[in-house]
Scaffold this motif. Structure first.
Motif, PDB file in Angstrom:
ATOM      1  N   UNK A 105       0.851  -1.197   0.000  1.00 17.39           N
ATOM      2  CA  UNK A 105       0.000   0.000   0.000  1.00 17.39           C
ATOM      3  C   UNK A 105       0.881   1.239   0.000  1.00 17.39           C
ATOM      4  N   UNK A 106       0.380   2.292  -0.624  1.00 18.27           N
ATOM      5  CA  UNK A 106       1.101   3.542  -0.801  1.00 18.27           C
ATOM      6  C   UNK A 106       0.983   4.398   0.457  1.00 18.27           C
ATOM      7  N   UNK A 107       2.075   4.511   1.190  1.00 18.38           N
ATOM      8  CA  UNK A 107       2.113   5.430   2.326  1.00 18.38           C
ATOM      9  C   UNK A 107       2.996   6.642   2.023  1.00 18.38           C
ATOM     10  N   UNK A 108       3.338   6.814   0.745  1.00 16.91           N
ATOM     11  CA  UNK A 108       4.122   7.978   0.346  1.00 16.91           C
ATOM     12  C   UNK A 108       3.242   9.160   0.009  1.00 16.91           C
ATOM     13  N   UNK A 109       2.480   9.040  -1.093  1.00 15.20           N
ATOM     14  CA  UNK A 109       1.594  10.135  -1.502  1.00 15.20           C
ATOM     15  C   UNK A 109       0.151   9.902  -1.079  1.00 15.20           C
ATOM     16  N   UNK A 110      -0.177   8.709  -0.619  1.00 14.56           N
ATOM     17  CA  UNK A 110      -1.557   8.429  -0.213  1.00 14.56           C
ATOM     18  C   UNK A 110      -1.591   8.292   1.304  1.00 14.56           C
ATOM     19  N   UNK A 111      -2.187   7.206   1.832  1.00 12.65           N
ATOM     20  CA  UNK A 111      -2.204   7.088   3.284  1.00 12.65           C
ATOM     21  C   UNK A 111      -3.327   6.224   3.807  1.00 12.65           C
ATOM     22  N   UNK A 112      -3.850   6.587   4.979  1.00  9.74           N
ATOM     23  CA  UNK A 112      -4.802   5.766   5.727  1.00  9.74           C
ATOM     24  C   UNK A 112      -6.053   5.477   4.907  1.00  9.74           C
ATOM     25  N   UNK A 113      -6.632   6.506   4.334  1.00 11.68           N
ATOM     26  CA  UNK A 113      -7.919   6.343   3.644  1.00 11.68           C
ATOM     27  C   UNK A 113      -7.790   5.411   2.446  1.00 11.68           C
ATOM     28  N   UNK A 114      -6.743   5.599   1.645  1.00 16.20           N
ATOM     29  CA  UNK A 114      -6.562   4.749   0.478  1.00 16.20           C
ATOM     30  C   UNK A 114      -6.264   3.312   0.874  1.00 16.20           C
ATOM     31  N   UNK A 115      -5.531   3.112   1.970  1.00 17.93           N
ATOM     32  CA  UNK A 115      -5.213   1.755   2.420  1.00 17.93           C
ATOM     33  C   UNK A 115      -6.472   1.017   2.854  1.00 17.93           C
ATOM     34  N   UNK A 116      -7.308   1.668   3.662  1.00 14.16           N
ATOM     35  CA  UNK A 116      -8.508   0.957   4.127  1.00 14.16           C
ATOM     36  C   UNK A 116      -9.495   0.759   2.987  1.00 14.16           C
ATOM     37  N   UNK A 117      -9.544   1.701   2.014  1.00 11.62           N
ATOM     38  CA  UNK A 117     -10.414   1.511   0.853  1.00 11.62           C
ATOM     39  C   UNK A 117      -9.952   0.327   0.011  1.00 11.62           C
ATOM     40  N   UNK A 118      -8.632   0.172  -0.118  1.00  8.00           N
ATOM     41  CA  UNK A 118      -8.107  -0.950  -0.902  1.00  8.00           C
ATOM     42  C   UNK A 118      -8.417  -2.284  -0.232  1.00  8.00           C
ATOM     43  N   UNK A 119      -8.287  -2.360   1.080  1.00 12.10           N
ATOM     44  CA  UNK A 119      -8.637  -3.590   1.783  1.00 12.10           C
ATOM     45  C   UNK A 119     -10.124  -3.891   1.617  1.00 12.10           C
ATOM     46  N   UNK A 120     -10.959  -2.868   1.713  1.00 11.42           N
ATOM     47  CA  UNK A 120     -12.401  -3.069   1.524  1.00 11.42           C
ATOM     48  C   UNK A 120     -12.698  -3.542   0.109  1.00 11.42           C
ATOM     49  N   UNK A 121     -12.033  -2.940  -0.873  1.00  9.71           N
ATOM     50  CA  UNK A 121     -12.227  -3.328  -2.265  1.00  9.71           C
ATOM     51  C   UNK A 121     -11.852  -4.787  -2.469  1.00  9.71           C
ATOM     52  N   UNK A 122     -10.740  -5.192  -1.883  1.00  4.61           N
ATOM     53  CA  UNK A 122     -10.230  -6.546  -2.113  1.00  4.61           C
ATOM     54  C   UNK A 122     -10.930  -7.614  -1.275  1.00  4.61           C
ATOM     55  N   UNK A 123     -11.211  -7.318  -0.007  1.00  4.43           N
ATOM     56  CA  UNK A 123     -11.546  -8.383   0.935  1.00  4.43           C
ATOM     57  C   UNK A 123     -12.967  -8.352   1.491  1.00  4.43           C
ATOM     58  N   UNK A 124     -13.675  -7.241   1.374  1.00  7.64           N
ATOM     59  CA  UNK A 124     -15.031  -7.202   1.937  1.00  7.64           C
ATOM     60  C   UNK A 124     -16.000  -7.887   0.968  1.00  7.64           C
ATOM     61  N   UNK A 125     -16.936  -8.707   1.464  1.00 10.33           N
ATOM     62  CA  UNK A 125     -17.772  -9.520   0.561  1.00 10.33           C
ATOM     63  C   UNK A 125     -18.598  -8.703  -0.419  1.00 10.33           C
ATOM     64  N   UNK A 126     -19.519  -7.879   0.084  1.00  5.28           N
ATOM     65  CA  UNK A 126     -20.378  -7.097  -0.815  1.00  5.28           C
ATOM     66  C   UNK A 126     -21.234  -6.151   0.014  1.00  5.28           C
ATOM     67  N   UNK A 127     -21.927  -5.266  -0.711  1.00  6.43           N
ATOM     68  CA  UNK A 127     -22.879  -4.375  -0.038  1.00  6.43           C
ATOM     69  C   UNK A 127     -22.336  -3.026   0.353  1.00  6.43           C
ATOM     70  N   UNK A 128     -21.091  -2.717  -0.028  1.00  2.89           N
ATOM     71  CA  UNK A 128     -20.506  -1.404   0.225  1.00  2.89           C
ATOM     72  C   UNK A 128     -19.994  -0.838  -1.096  1.00  2.89           C
ATOM     73  N   UNK A 129     -19.663   0.450  -1.086  1.00  2.54           N
ATOM     74  CA  UNK A 129     -19.228   1.085  -2.333  1.00  2.54           C
ATOM     75  C   UNK A 129     -18.047   0.352  -2.948  1.00  2.54           C
ATOM     76  N   UNK A 130     -16.983   0.142  -2.154  1.00  2.00           N
ATOM     77  CA  UNK A 130     -15.766  -0.430  -2.719  1.00  2.00           C
ATOM     78  C   UNK A 130     -15.917  -1.900  -3.053  1.00  2.00           C
ATOM     79  N   UNK A 131     -16.582  -2.667  -2.208  1.00  2.00           N
ATOM     80  CA  UNK A 131     -16.756  -4.091  -2.509  1.00  2.00           C
ATOM     81  C   UNK A 131     -17.646  -4.296  -3.726  1.00  2.00           C
ATOM     82  N   UNK A 132     -18.659  -3.468  -3.862  1.00  2.00           N
ATOM     83  CA  UNK A 132     -19.539  -3.590  -5.030  1.00  2.00           C
ATOM     84  C   UNK A 132     -18.852  -3.109  -6.309  1.00  2.00           C
ATOM     85  N   UNK A 133     -17.937  -2.153  -6.175  1.00  2.00           N
ATOM     86  CA  UNK A 133     -17.165  -1.737  -7.342  1.00  2.00           C
ATOM     87  C   UNK A 133     -16.270  -2.881  -7.815  1.00  2.00           C
TER      88      UNK A 133
END
Length: 479
Positions: A105-133
């Protein structure tokens, strides 16, 4: 766990693992010749997408329809990034080579928000913005990525978003908190010093662990070696520095553990290690802002293979703490596998391919502590053993596998006593030897040979080692 590393750097991805116009490309644009080569290495974990690249990378650029993905400037390597290969392509490719991802995960130009969004995108089952995307982009089921690298070499001023140890450990603490709130099962790798010689070494590790000990599972170690002096004995002696590096970081980790009265053990992820120096300087001639430029394309020689073998043996000796060992990198960039865009062969194996292929395939199971007496020689900084060796017992195959490097420029009698297993017949014995130390393998004339002078008597393994040789002996065994 043996592994490797692929970064958006030079021809590692484009013209390496991904080249839709190549004659061997499959329906996803992946080179099938490279897939077969990677399968021979048997790397169960691959770190991605960097490396220095990740500190300026927006993972969202590499998802969705390819014709809508932006072309970006990659500041780390001064290249053009087309984003035609991104997260979904990497996961799909990992499945084809039987590997799991280690996602950085990018902790140089990005940070906390992008990291947790990426985990949600990858690992959360469904029913949220990132998982449904993610599901909209073709991955109905979660990707279930377990290992995550939290930044890359953040102590180095060359890194975009370079931080002090205090800045980094605060960011790691908060980023880990957010990532684990999304998925409590993730395993996190924090940045160690960028190498054993860096000015931050020691104080960085202690500061990060003092403040983020409970937030991470691994410390990431990086180390590359060179032979600018063209001194073989000094070069092969650098495995001692490698060994010291691991021992010292282990000691620092355990000191912090004791001070905190913690029951948790921090393990090590040596997720970048190799020889790297042949291409240094040549890359200065490359024009900036081109796609897939020829960068870091070291052509390894025979002496490099000997040191890589010794480094692999050292990792096995520290298997109680080093749980991840990723050779950097995998294809074209300081890599065991090289590709040609046209001509023959389309794929060729570097000298370092052979020792790494053997340890990744057969260095599985329980590392044994051998009884061995070894003569040494004195290098500038270290007393160096002429022979490096380790034995591994694999209960699944009922084999003891012995890996040996003979650093002496003469034939050497080798004897190894193993008390923890009942030895049987020799299954196979090979050697990599007989080449000029500066010979490279572009013509594919270098290969493993049979090691014939080997026998087992009781619990003792005896072999006659050729001068300057990498050796592997597989023996039937019962625990």
């Amino acid at each position: 766990m043996w592994g490797s590393f692929t970064e958006h750097l030079g021809r590692s991805v484009y013209e390496g693992i991904y080249q839709p116009e190549h004659e061997t490309a499959d329906e996803d644009g992946f080179r099938k010749d490279v897939i077969e080569a990677v399968k021979k290495l048997k790397v169960p974990l691959i770190r991605y997408p960097g490396g220095n690249f990740v500190s300026g990378y927006n993972w969202q650029d590499g998802i969705g329809p390819k014709d809508e993905r932006p072309v970006r400037l990659d500041l780390a390597w001064r290249s053009l990034e087309t984003n035609q290969f991104g997260l979904h392509e990497f996961i799909k490719w990992c499945k084809k080579v039987n590997a799991a991802p280690d996602m950085a995960v990018n902790l140089g130009t990005r940070g906390i928000d992008e990291a947790r969004n990426l985990v949600e995108y990858c690992n959360f089952p469904k029913g949220t913005y990132w998982s449904d995307l993610r599901r909209k982009n073709g991955a109905e089921e979660p990707l279930n990525i377990k290992v995550w690298s939290v930044g890359n070499e953040m102590d180095g001023d060359w890194q975009i978003g370079h931080q002090t140890a205090h800045e980094y450990c605060r960011l790691v603490h908060e980023t880990a908190k957010a990532m684990r709130l999304v998925d409590p099962s993730v395993e996190l790798v924090a940045c160690c010093s960028s190498n054993h010689q860096n000015d931050t070494y020691g104080s960085w590790e202690e500061t990060v662990l003092d403040n983020a000990y409970d937030d991470v599972d691994y410390l990431s170690l990086h180390q590359y070696y060179d032979n600018y002096e063209d001194n073989l004995s000094e070069f092969l002696g650098k495995s001692v520095d490698f060994d010291n590096f691991i021992s010292e970081v282990t000691a620092i980790s355990d000191a912090v553990k004791a001070r905190k009265h913690s029951h948790k053990q921090i393990n090590l992820a040596f997720d970048e290690w190799n020889v790297w120096y042949h291409s240094v300087g040549a890359d200065d001639e490359q024009e900036p802002w081109t796609q897939a430029p020829h960068l870091l394309e070291d052509h390894y020689d025979f002496e490099d293979a000997l040191l890589v073998g010794s480094l692999a043996i050292t990792l096995l000796k520290h298997a109680d703490r080093v749980k991840i060992g990723c050779l950097a990198q995998l294809v074209n960039v300081i890599a065991p596998i090289m590709t040609n865009t046209d001509g023959s062969p389309s794929v060729w194996y570097q000298t370092i391919f052979y020792p790494f292929m053997q340890v990744s395939n057969y260095g599985q199971g329980i590392a044994l502590t051998p009884k061995q007496t070894v003569p040494t020689y004195q290098a500038k900084e270290y007393e160096v053993p002429y022979v490096d060796s380790i034995a591994v017992y694999n209960p699944e195959t009922a084999e003891v596998v012995v890996f040996i490097v003979n650093k002496a420029n003469e034939q050497t009698a080798f004897t190894l006593d193993i008390d923890s297993a009942k030895l049987g017949e020799v299954v196979a014995a090979t050697q990599f030897t007989g080449y000029d130390i500066h010979q490279t393998n572009e013509d594919q004339s270098m290969n493993l040979q049979d090691l014939k002078d080997v026998n087992v008597v009781g619990n003792q393994v005896n072999a006659q080692l050729e001068p300057l040789s990498w050796n592997m002996i597989r023996i039937k065994a019962e625990a």
